[in-house]
Write a protein that holds these residues in place. Structure first.
Motif: not given
Ligand SMILES: Cc1ncc(COP(=O)(O)O)c(C=O)c1O
Length: 379
Positions: A56-58, A61, A82-83, A85-86, A129, A155, A157-158, A183, A185, A325
């Motif tokens: 996954n993207c997390t 990262l 941001s989400f 996880a960033s 991001m 990041d 992911a978008h 990501s 997801f 967010y």
């Molecule tokens: C901006 C951003 N970064 C990181 C992630 C984390 O991605 P993942 O769910 O693949 O770990 C997301 C997921 O929604 C995200 O929107």
């Protein structure tokens, strides 16, 4: 709940079903030749030297911070909008996170000025991001990084295949900084359910990322399965961040469609821009940015009013919206734990956006939004 217009829907077809069935029939399920094919195709399309598939993207990262040498005592500058996880990824390595605000209500990406104001002698890296699929101000951010000897983690992911100009060169998001993190997801522009990709042009970083995503083992299990090697060494403490063959097969199908999917999103965003023109109670960010450079992951708008109320009223008409967010600084683990709006009386709202939405559906959403705002003015 059944939505008349859901926030987003994946675009999956018979190709993905057939590809998954083929993997199941072949019988090798974890990281192997299909994952390798996915990585090669992703790297080629991105015009980067290396793409490493991860769970996954997390995870991407987390690895990115390790590759950039972030450790306890360091500071990492991250976008507040941001989400989580960033910012969480830096914390995994013991770094302190400094959260930077957006450029403006028209540009919701991380502000280069805010980055500069947060620099200290401990700053090690900047995480950017590409909000909603619009690339951050990368030339300015790269210049700050260069002047201060910092690493840049993107990041993405978008932002699969969003692009911007660096000098005269058009570059994809994820090919600009030191490491790109994607990501797949379920709600992303291209999806494998759960999944991610790490991109880099640095050979050493790529080699280390491959080790770290699979327990630091020198030989992947597929090579042992094929009889190419009998043993392995563990040269570093690693993780299980692998992507399996089933998801990689879906990823290959989605990659083949991503240009068309992004184009669909751009068309829907253009219809939204047209339908929302001239409404005083609504601000549409990024209006000065060409949609052709964006992957249009979200359709953000700023609306005068309270998010829970507007969300409920739109839900009553079957329209699902979200908020991308809540600022990371509003979470207990990262800041005050107190909710706050970075946009004063305006609330940030993401309108429904999928590549397959029709112009009529866009019109339905914007009519519902107009109605909600008109009712608000009557009370
Ligand atoms: C901006 C951003 N970064 C990181 C992630 C984390 O991605 P993942 O769910 O693949 O770990 C997301 C997921 O929604 C995200 O929107």
């Amino acid at each position: 709940m059944h939505w008349t217009i859901p926030l987003t829907e994946p675009s999956l077809g018979a190709e993905e079903v057939d590809a998954v069935v083929r993997v199941l029939q072949r019988g090798w399920l974890t990281t192997g030749p299909v994952t390798e094919e996915f990585e090669t195709a992703f790297a080629r399309k991105m015009r980067v030297k290396h793409a490493i598939a991860v769970s996954n993207c997390t995870a991407a990262l987390h690895l990115a911070h390790l590759l950039c040498g972030v450790s306890a005592g360091d500071e990492v500058i991250c976008p507040d909008l941001s989400f989580v996880a960033s910012a969480a990824a830096g914390r995994y390595n013991g770094a302190t996170i400094r959260l930077a605000g957006v450029v403006s209500q028209d540009d919701l990406t991380i502000s280069p000025k805010a980055i500069e104001s947060l620099l200290t002698h401990r700053t090690k890296a900047i995480v950017v991001m590409h909000y909603a699929g619009f690339p951050c101000r990368m030339e300015e951010i790269l210049a700050i990084a260069r002047r201060n000897g910092l690493r840049v983690i993107e990041d993405c992911a978008h932002a699969p295949f969003a692009w911007t100009r660096i000098g005269h060169q058009a570059e994809f998001a994820g090919a600009i900084g030191d490491v790109g993190c994607f990501s797949f997801f379920g709600n992303k522009n291209m999806t494998t359910g759960e999944g991610g990709m790490l991109t880099t042009n640095d050979d050493d970083m790529a080699r280390r990322a491959r080790l770290l995503r699979s327990h630091g083992m020198t030989v992947p299990s597929f090579d042992r399965h094929k009889g190419h090697a009998s043993g392995y060494d563990v040269v570093e403490v690693g993780y299980n961040y692998r992507l399996d063959e089933i998801r990689s097969a879906i990823g290959l199908c989605q990659l083949a469609k991503i240009d068309q999917l992004n184009e669909g999103r751009r068309q829907v965003s253009a219809w939204y821009r047209e339908a929302l023109q001239g409404l005083e109670e609504i601000q549409v960010p990024f209006l000065d940015r060409p949609l052709e450079q964006s992957s249009c992951h979200l359709m953000p708008v700023l609306v005068h009013g309270s998010y829970p109320e507007i969300k409920q009223q739109l839900a009553n008409s079957g329209v699902q919206v979200s908020q991308h967010y809540q600022p990371i600084s509003s979470f207990t683990a990262f800041g005050s734990g107190a909710a706050h709006s970075p946009f004063g009386p305006w609330c940030l709202l993401s309108l429904p956006l999928s590549p397959q939405m029709s112009r009529e559906q866009v019109r339905y959403v914007t009519d519902c939004l107009r109605e909600v705002l008109a009712q608000k003015q009557l009370v």
